[in-house]
Design an enzyme around this catalytic site. Sequence first.
Site, PDB file in Angstrom:
ATOM      1  N   HIS A  20     -10.418  -5.463  -2.835  1.00  0.00           N
ATOM      2  CA  HIS A  20      -9.098  -5.789  -2.296  1.00  0.00           C
ATOM      3  C   HIS A  20      -9.194  -6.156  -0.829  1.00  0.00           C
ATOM      4  CE1 HIS A  20      -9.837  -1.462  -1.933  1.00  0.00           C
ATOM      5  NE2 HIS A  20      -9.160  -1.492  -0.797  1.00  0.00           N
ATOM      6  N   ASP A  34       0.845  -1.196   0.000  1.00  0.00           N
ATOM      7  CA  ASP A  34       0.000   0.000   0.000  1.00  0.00           C
ATOM      8  C   ASP A  34       0.876   1.240   0.000  1.00  0.00           C
ATOM      9  OD1 ASP A  34      -1.787   2.172   0.953  1.00  0.00           O
ATOM     10  OD2 ASP A  34      -3.198   0.543   1.323  1.00  0.00           O
ATOM     11  N   HIS A  77      -6.921  -5.848   2.629  1.00  0.00           N
ATOM     12  CA  HIS A  77      -5.727  -5.280   3.256  1.00  0.00           C
ATOM     13  C   HIS A  77      -5.154  -6.344   4.194  1.00  0.00           C
ATOM     14  CE1 HIS A  77      -6.673  -0.839   2.640  1.00  0.00           C
ATOM     15  NE2 HIS A  77      -7.854  -1.370   2.403  1.00  0.00           N
ATOM     16  N   HIS A 115     -11.471  -6.763 -12.761  1.00  0.00           N
ATOM     17  CA  HIS A 115     -12.133  -5.735 -11.934  1.00  0.00           C
ATOM     18  C   HIS A 115     -13.484  -6.212 -11.401  1.00  0.00           C
ATOM     19  CE1 HIS A 115     -12.980  -1.506 -10.758  1.00  0.00           C
ATOM     20  NE2 HIS A 115     -14.230  -1.966 -10.848  1.00  0.00           N
TER      21      HIS A 115
END
Length: 143
Positions: A98, A29, A100, A45
Amino acid sequence: MDCIFCEIASKTSEAEIVFENEKFIAFLDINPVNYGHTLVIPKTHFDNFLTMPAKELEEMTKLTQYLSGVIKRALKADGFNVISNNGTSAGQSVFHFHYHIIPRYENDFHMRPRTIEYNSTEIEVYAEKIKAAVSKYEGLLNG
Ligand code: 5GP
Ligand code: ZN
Protein backbone atom coordinates in the site's frame (compact mmCIF):
# COMPACT_ATOMS: atom_id res chain seq x y z
CA MET A 1 -5.40 -15.87 3.56
CA ASP A 2 -5.74 -13.80 6.69
CA CYS A 3 -5.24 -10.28 5.32
CA ILE A 4 -7.30 -7.27 6.40
CA PHE A 5 -6.65 -5.39 3.15
CA CYS A 6 -7.79 -8.39 1.06
CA GLU A 7 -10.94 -8.36 3.19
CA ILE A 8 -11.44 -4.64 2.53
CA ALA A 9 -10.82 -5.18 -1.21
CA SER A 10 -13.42 -7.99 -1.28
CA LYS A 11 -15.85 -5.97 0.90
CA THR A 12 -15.88 -8.59 3.65
CA SER A 13 -14.51 -5.87 5.96
CA GLU A 14 -15.73 -2.30 6.01
CA ALA A 15 -13.70 0.77 5.18
CA GLU A 16 -14.35 4.39 4.27
CA ILE A 17 -13.68 3.97 0.53
CA VAL A 18 -12.84 7.13 -1.44
CA PHE A 19 -11.92 5.59 -4.80
CA GLU A 20 -12.32 2.23 -6.50
CA ASN A 21 -11.76 0.77 -9.95
CA GLU A 22 -11.29 -2.75 -11.30
CA LYS A 23 -7.77 -3.19 -9.90
CA PHE A 24 -7.29 -0.73 -7.02
CA ILE A 25 -9.08 0.68 -4.01
CA ALA A 26 -8.34 3.69 -1.79
CA PHE A 27 -9.76 4.18 1.70
CA LEU A 28 -9.15 6.20 4.83
CA ASP A 29 -6.62 4.87 7.35
CA ILE A 30 -8.35 3.76 10.55
CA ASN A 31 -5.46 5.13 12.65
CA PRO A 32 -4.54 8.32 10.75
CA VAL A 33 -1.59 10.60 11.41
CA ASN A 34 -3.57 13.47 9.87
CA TYR A 35 -7.15 14.13 8.67
CA GLY A 36 -7.70 12.50 5.27
CA HIS A 37 -4.77 10.03 5.61
CA THR A 38 -5.53 7.65 2.73
CA LEU A 39 -4.29 4.19 1.79
CA VAL A 40 -4.09 3.00 -1.83
CA ILE A 41 -3.95 -0.77 -2.39
CA PRO A 42 -4.08 -3.26 -5.26
CA LYS A 43 -7.11 -5.55 -5.01
CA THR A 44 -4.77 -8.48 -5.68
CA HIS A 45 -2.50 -9.39 -2.76
CA PHE A 46 1.21 -8.59 -3.10
CA ASP A 47 3.31 -8.43 0.07
CA ASN A 48 5.27 -5.25 -0.56
CA PHE A 49 6.89 -2.79 -2.98
CA LEU A 50 9.46 -5.35 -4.16
CA THR A 51 6.94 -8.01 -5.08
CA MET A 52 4.59 -5.73 -7.04
CA PRO A 53 4.63 -6.58 -10.77
CA ALA A 54 5.95 -3.64 -12.84
CA LYS A 55 2.71 -2.95 -14.72
CA GLU A 56 0.55 -2.91 -11.59
CA LEU A 57 3.13 -0.77 -9.79
CA GLU A 58 3.12 1.77 -12.61
CA GLU A 59 -0.68 1.91 -12.68
CA MET A 60 -0.91 2.21 -8.91
CA THR A 61 1.77 4.92 -8.78
CA LYS A 62 -0.10 6.95 -11.42
CA LEU A 63 -3.30 6.49 -9.47
CA THR A 64 -1.55 7.60 -6.26
CA GLN A 65 -0.26 10.71 -8.04
CA TYR A 66 -3.80 11.51 -9.20
CA LEU A 67 -5.33 10.86 -5.77
CA SER A 68 -2.63 12.93 -4.04
CA GLY A 69 -3.55 15.94 -6.17
CA VAL A 70 -7.25 15.40 -5.62
CA ILE A 71 -6.85 15.01 -1.84
CA LYS A 72 -4.58 18.08 -1.65
CA ARG A 73 -7.26 20.17 -3.38
CA ALA A 74 -10.21 18.65 -1.51
CA LEU A 75 -8.65 19.24 1.92
CA LYS A 76 -6.82 22.45 1.01
CA ALA A 77 -3.55 20.86 2.15
CA ASP A 78 -0.24 22.67 1.72
CA GLY A 79 1.51 19.43 0.77
CA PHE A 80 1.43 15.69 1.30
CA ASN A 81 3.67 12.68 1.99
CA VAL A 82 3.51 9.55 -0.15
CA ILE A 83 5.01 6.72 1.90
CA SER A 84 5.52 2.98 1.52
CA ASN A 85 6.73 1.09 4.60
CA ASN A 86 8.47 -2.17 3.74
CA GLY A 87 9.35 -4.72 6.41
CA THR A 88 8.68 -4.68 10.12
CA SER A 89 11.82 -2.60 10.78
CA ALA A 90 10.42 0.09 8.47
CA GLY A 91 7.08 0.14 10.25
CA GLN A 92 5.09 -2.09 7.90
CA SER A 93 2.25 -3.63 9.86
CA VAL A 94 -0.04 -4.82 7.06
CA PHE A 95 1.80 -7.07 4.61
CA HIS A 96 -0.38 -6.21 1.61
CA PHE A 97 1.34 -3.52 -0.47
CA HIS A 98 0.00 0.00 0.00
CA TYR A 99 0.90 3.63 -0.43
CA HIS A 100 0.05 6.09 2.32
CA ILE A 101 -1.07 9.55 1.18
CA ILE A 102 -0.79 11.92 4.16
CA PRO A 103 -2.12 15.48 3.72
CA ARG A 104 0.22 18.03 5.30
CA TYR A 105 -0.17 21.60 6.59
CA GLU A 106 2.46 24.21 7.44
CA ASN A 107 4.00 23.43 10.84
CA ASP A 108 1.70 20.46 11.55
CA PHE A 109 4.31 17.90 12.72
CA HIS A 110 7.79 16.56 12.00
CA MET A 111 7.86 13.37 9.93
CA ARG A 112 11.59 12.69 10.41
CA PRO A 113 12.14 11.17 13.87
CA ARG A 114 15.95 11.56 13.70
CA THR A 115 18.92 11.98 11.40
CA ILE A 116 22.34 10.31 11.54
CA GLU A 117 25.73 11.68 10.58
CA TYR A 118 28.38 10.04 8.39
CA ASN A 119 31.94 10.29 9.62
CA SER A 120 34.57 11.58 7.13
CA THR A 121 34.78 8.56 4.80
CA GLU A 122 31.60 6.70 5.60
CA ILE A 123 29.48 8.38 2.95
CA GLU A 124 31.80 7.06 0.25
CA VAL A 125 31.78 3.56 1.75
CA TYR A 126 27.98 3.48 1.65
CA ALA A 127 27.89 4.86 -1.88
CA GLU A 128 30.40 2.20 -3.02
CA LYS A 129 28.40 -0.62 -1.44
CA ILE A 130 25.26 0.53 -3.23
CA LYS A 131 27.01 1.17 -6.55
CA ALA A 132 28.56 -2.33 -6.46
CA ALA A 133 25.10 -3.82 -5.96
CA VAL A 134 23.68 -1.64 -8.75
CA SER A 135 26.31 -3.14 -11.12
CA LYS A 136 25.68 -6.66 -9.86
CA TYR A 137 21.90 -6.45 -10.23
CA GLU A 138 21.53 -4.15 -13.25
CA GLY A 139 19.93 -7.05 -15.15
CA LEU A 140 16.91 -6.75 -12.84
CA LEU A 141 16.20 -3.20 -14.05
CA ASN A 142 15.22 -4.14 -17.59
CA GLY A 143 14.64 -7.85 -17.08
P1 5GP B 1 1.78 0.12 7.50
O1 5GP B 1 2.08 0.27 8.95
O2 5GP B 1 1.75 -1.34 7.10
O3 5GP B 1 2.62 0.94 6.57
O4 5GP B 1 0.33 0.71 7.30
C1 5GP B 1 -0.83 -0.01 7.59
C2 5GP B 1 -1.89 0.99 7.90
O5 5GP B 1 -3.13 0.34 7.83
C3 5GP B 1 -1.77 1.61 9.30
O6 5GP B 1 -1.60 3.01 9.19
C4 5GP B 1 -3.10 1.23 9.96
O7 5GP B 1 -3.62 2.28 10.73
C5 5GP B 1 -3.98 0.89 8.79
N1 5GP B 1 -4.96 -0.14 9.08
C6 5GP B 1 -4.74 -1.31 9.72
N2 5GP B 1 -5.88 -2.03 9.80
C7 5GP B 1 -6.84 -1.29 9.19
C8 5GP B 1 -8.24 -1.48 8.96
O8 5GP B 1 -8.82 -2.50 9.32
N3 5GP B 1 -8.91 -0.50 8.29
C9 5GP B 1 -8.28 0.63 7.87
N4 5GP B 1 -9.04 1.54 7.23
N5 5GP B 1 -6.97 0.86 8.08
C10 5GP B 1 -6.26 -0.08 8.72
ZN1 ZN C 1 -3.97 -8.97 1.17
